[in-house]
Design a protein around this motif. Sequence first.
Motif, PDB file in Angstrom:
ATOM      1  N   PRO A  79       0.811  -1.215   0.000  1.00  0.00           N
ATOM      2  CA  PRO A  79       0.000   0.000   0.000  1.00  0.00           C
ATOM      3  C   PRO A  79       0.845   1.266   0.000  1.00  0.00           C
ATOM      4  CG  PRO A  79      -0.118  -1.082   2.140  1.00  0.00           C
ATOM      5  CD  PRO A  79       0.689  -1.961   1.236  1.00  0.00           C
ATOM      6  N   GLY A  80       0.247   2.308  -0.513  1.00  0.00           N
ATOM      7  CA  GLY A  80       0.919   3.596  -0.573  1.00  0.00           C
ATOM      8  C   GLY A  80       1.777   3.692  -1.817  1.00  0.00           C
ATOM      9  N   THR A  81       2.432   4.790  -1.961  1.00  0.00           N
ATOM     10  CA  THR A  81       3.361   5.002  -3.061  1.00  0.00           C
ATOM     11  C   THR A  81       4.625   5.605  -2.490  1.00  0.00           C
ATOM     12  OG1 THR A  81       2.458   7.215  -3.468  1.00  0.00           O
ATOM     13  CG2 THR A  81       1.526   5.414  -4.769  1.00  0.00           C
ATOM     14  N   ASN A  82       5.710   5.445  -3.209  1.00  0.00           N
ATOM     15  CA  ASN A  82       6.960   6.058  -2.767  1.00  0.00           C
ATOM     16  C   ASN A  82       6.787   7.574  -2.741  1.00  0.00           C
ATOM     17  OD1 ASN A  82       8.351   3.692  -2.423  1.00  0.00           O
ATOM     18  ND2 ASN A  82       9.307   3.738  -4.425  1.00  0.00           N
ATOM     19  N   GLU A  83       7.027   8.133  -1.568  1.00  0.00           N
ATOM     20  CA  GLU A  83       6.909   9.578  -1.386  1.00  0.00           C
ATOM     21  C   GLU A  83       8.182  10.079  -0.714  1.00  0.00           C
ATOM     22  OE1 GLU A  83       2.471  10.284  -0.009  1.00  0.00           O
ATOM     23  OE2 GLU A  83       3.308   8.460   0.855  1.00  0.00           O
ATOM     24  N   THR A  84       8.557  11.284  -1.014  1.00  0.00           N
ATOM     25  CA  THR A  84       9.733  11.862  -0.378  1.00  0.00           C
ATOM     26  C   THR A  84       9.571  11.794   1.135  1.00  0.00           C
ATOM     27  OG1 THR A  84      10.052  13.326  -2.253  1.00  0.00           O
ATOM     28  CG2 THR A  84      11.155  13.938  -0.194  1.00  0.00           C
ATOM     29  N   GLY A  85      10.569  11.278   1.812  1.00  0.00           N
ATOM     30  CA  GLY A  85      10.530  11.183   3.265  1.00  0.00           C
ATOM     31  C   GLY A  85       9.886   9.913   3.793  1.00  0.00           C
ATOM     32  N   ASP A  86       9.400   9.022   2.928  1.00  0.00           N
ATOM     33  CA  ASP A  86       8.740   7.785   3.366  1.00  0.00           C
ATOM     34  C   ASP A  86       9.657   6.867   4.170  1.00  0.00           C
ATOM     35  OD1 ASP A  86       6.064   7.516   2.960  1.00  0.00           O
ATOM     36  OD2 ASP A  86       6.216   6.343   1.136  1.00  0.00           O
ATOM     37  N   MET A  87      10.820   6.570   3.639  1.00  0.00           N
ATOM     38  CA  MET A  87      11.784   5.664   4.271  1.00  0.00           C
ATOM     39  C   MET A  87      11.167   4.302   4.570  1.00  0.00           C
ATOM     40  SD  MET A  87      13.932   8.363   6.644  1.00  0.00           S
ATOM     41  CE  MET A  87      12.614   8.629   7.791  1.00  0.00           C
ATOM     42  N   PHE A  88      10.420   3.737   3.610  1.00  0.00           N
ATOM     43  CA  PHE A  88       9.778   2.444   3.787  1.00  0.00           C
ATOM     44  C   PHE A  88      10.814   1.383   4.159  1.00  0.00           C
ATOM     45  CE2 PHE A  88       8.419  -1.704   2.164  1.00  0.00           C
ATOM     46  CZ  PHE A  88       7.228  -1.846   2.848  1.00  0.00           C
ATOM     47  N   GLY A  89      10.551   0.669   5.241  1.00  0.00           N
ATOM     48  CA  GLY A  89      11.443  -0.397   5.690  1.00  0.00           C
ATOM     49  C   GLY A  89      12.549   0.039   6.613  1.00  0.00           C
ATOM     50  N   GLU A  90      12.613   1.330   6.918  1.00  0.00           N
ATOM     51  CA  GLU A  90      13.649   1.764   7.862  1.00  0.00           C
ATOM     52  C   GLU A  90      13.482   1.034   9.186  1.00  0.00           C
ATOM     53  OE1 GLU A  90      15.714   5.738   9.699  1.00  0.00           O
ATOM     54  OE2 GLU A  90      13.595   5.848   9.190  1.00  0.00           O
ATOM     55  N   PHE A  91      12.243   0.825   9.585  1.00  0.00           N
ATOM     56  CA  PHE A  91      11.949   0.083  10.802  1.00  0.00           C
ATOM     57  C   PHE A  91      11.270  -1.211  10.398  1.00  0.00           C
ATOM     58  CE2 PHE A  91      11.850   4.598  11.891  1.00  0.00           C
ATOM     59  CZ  PHE A  91      12.899   4.622  12.799  1.00  0.00           C
ATOM     60  N   ARG A  92      11.801  -2.328  10.885  1.00  0.00           N
ATOM     61  CA  ARG A  92      11.250  -3.633  10.525  1.00  0.00           C
ATOM     62  C   ARG A  92      11.541  -4.629  11.636  1.00  0.00           C
ATOM     63  NH1 ARG A  92      15.281  -1.799   9.125  1.00  0.00           N
ATOM     64  NH2 ARG A  92      17.206  -2.906   9.293  1.00  0.00           N
ATOM     65  N   THR A  93      10.736  -5.669  11.658  1.00  0.00           N
ATOM     66  CA  THR A  93      10.934  -6.781  12.584  1.00  0.00           C
ATOM     67  C   THR A  93      10.373  -8.020  11.912  1.00  0.00           C
ATOM     68  OG1 THR A  93      10.693  -7.480  14.893  1.00  0.00           O
ATOM     69  CG2 THR A  93       8.747  -6.511  13.851  1.00  0.00           C
ATOM     70  N   SER A  94      10.742  -9.181  12.406  1.00  0.00           N
ATOM     71  CA  SER A  94      10.257 -10.406  11.776  1.00  0.00           C
ATOM     72  C   SER A  94      10.050 -11.503  12.805  1.00  0.00           C
ATOM     73  CB  SER A  94      11.239 -10.877  10.699  1.00  0.00           C
ATOM     74  OG  SER A  94      12.502 -11.168  11.271  1.00  0.00           O
ATOM     75  N   ALA A  95       9.129 -12.378  12.480  1.00  0.00           N
ATOM     76  CA  ALA A  95       8.822 -13.577  13.271  1.00  0.00           C
ATOM     77  C   ALA A  95       7.756 -14.337  12.509  1.00  0.00           C
ATOM     78  CB  ALA A  95       8.325 -13.214  14.671  1.00  0.00           C
ATOM     79  N   ASP A  96       7.565 -15.584  12.864  1.00  0.00           N
ATOM     80  CA  ASP A  96       6.523 -16.383  12.226  1.00  0.00           C
ATOM     81  C   ASP A  96       5.215 -16.120  12.972  1.00  0.00           C
ATOM     82  OD1 ASP A  96       4.975 -18.196  10.908  1.00  0.00           O
ATOM     83  OD2 ASP A  96       6.134 -19.955  11.476  1.00  0.00           O
ATOM     84  N   PHE A  97       4.598 -14.986  12.688  1.00  0.00           N
ATOM     85  CA  PHE A  97       3.421 -14.547  13.428  1.00  0.00           C
ATOM     86  C   PHE A  97       2.214 -15.449  13.229  1.00  0.00           C
ATOM     87  CE2 PHE A  97       6.046 -10.790  13.279  1.00  0.00           C
ATOM     88  CZ  PHE A  97       5.925 -10.302  14.568  1.00  0.00           C
ATOM     89  N   ASN A  98       2.080 -16.072  12.065  1.00  0.00           N
ATOM     90  CA  ASN A  98       0.914 -16.930  11.831  1.00  0.00           C
ATOM     91  C   ASN A  98       1.254 -18.416  11.928  1.00  0.00           C
ATOM     92  OD1 ASN A  98       2.419 -17.057   9.501  1.00  0.00           O
ATOM     93  ND2 ASN A  98       0.739 -16.579   8.115  1.00  0.00           N
ATOM     94  N   ARG A  99       2.442 -18.742  12.390  1.00  0.00           N
ATOM     95  CA  ARG A  99       2.870 -20.120  12.658  1.00  0.00           C
ATOM     96  C   ARG A  99       2.665 -21.053  11.465  1.00  0.00           C
ATOM     97  NH1 ARG A  99       3.956 -21.895  17.674  1.00  0.00           N
ATOM     98  NH2 ARG A  99       2.996 -23.887  17.204  1.00  0.00           N
ATOM     99  N   ASP A 100       3.058 -20.577  10.271  1.00  0.00           N
ATOM    100  CA  ASP A 100       2.915 -21.418   9.081  1.00  0.00           C
ATOM    101  C   ASP A 100       4.247 -22.006   8.621  1.00  0.00           C
ATOM    102  OD1 ASP A 100       4.179 -19.181   8.040  1.00  0.00           O
ATOM    103  OD2 ASP A 100       2.686 -18.831   6.463  1.00  0.00           O
ATOM    104  N   GLY A 101       5.312 -21.782   9.395  1.00  0.00           N
ATOM    105  CA  GLY A 101       6.617 -22.323   9.044  1.00  0.00           C
ATOM    106  C   GLY A 101       7.501 -21.345   8.284  1.00  0.00           C
ATOM    107  N   TYR A 102       6.975 -20.160   7.990  1.00  0.00           N
ATOM    108  CA  TYR A 102       7.730 -19.132   7.273  1.00  0.00           C
ATOM    109  C   TYR A 102       7.697 -17.841   8.088  1.00  0.00           C
ATOM    110  CZ  TYR A 102       6.628 -22.367   3.498  1.00  0.00           C
ATOM    111  OH  TYR A 102       6.475 -23.487   2.735  1.00  0.00           O
ATOM    112  N   ALA A 103       8.853 -17.221   8.277  1.00  0.00           N
ATOM    113  CA  ALA A 103       8.883 -15.951   9.001  1.00  0.00           C
ATOM    114  C   ALA A 103       8.191 -14.871   8.171  1.00  0.00           C
ATOM    115  CB  ALA A 103      10.331 -15.544   9.283  1.00  0.00           C
ATOM    116  N   ASP A 104       7.523 -13.967   8.842  1.00  0.00           N
ATOM    117  CA  ASP A 104       6.851 -12.830   8.215  1.00  0.00           C
ATOM    118  C   ASP A 104       7.673 -11.582   8.512  1.00  0.00           C
ATOM    119  OD1 ASP A 104       4.524 -14.478   7.598  1.00  0.00           O
ATOM    120  OD2 ASP A 104       4.097 -14.371   9.737  1.00  0.00           O
TER     121      ASP A 104
END
Length: 143
Positions: A79-104
Amino acid sequence: MVAIAAATTAGGLLPALPAAPAQAAPARYADDFNGDGYRDYAAYHPGLSAVGGVRVTYGTAPGPGSRRQVIDQNSVGVPGTNETGDMFGEFRTSADFNRDGYADLFADSSLHPAVRLPGSASGITTTGLTQLADQYVIDGILQ
């Protein structure tokens, strides 16, 4: 630890709760996006597009592999579009939140709430992506 005692009624014990549906085993590593048993690495990269993105490097037995994936707000389904100042992904975390065997992977930008990018056998996918209203990743913690 809390002990749970059997509840009784005038007619005897309460019926047992139905068993939870079977689920896949959770991912071995919180950052194994393709479920191959090797750790993957998701890093913010400000130069991927004009406003940033996430570069995923998939792991192999000896270490980082040559397979890489780039996700930004121009990626299909994000969602969204690249916008000046967005910095998409600057903050991220991961874990297998839905317990399907693949980290999200959860990633956010300075202008939009976090999105959950689900893992799959082929790695991070935007299919089934979820945007979380009013939740952000702060210091590696989804809040």
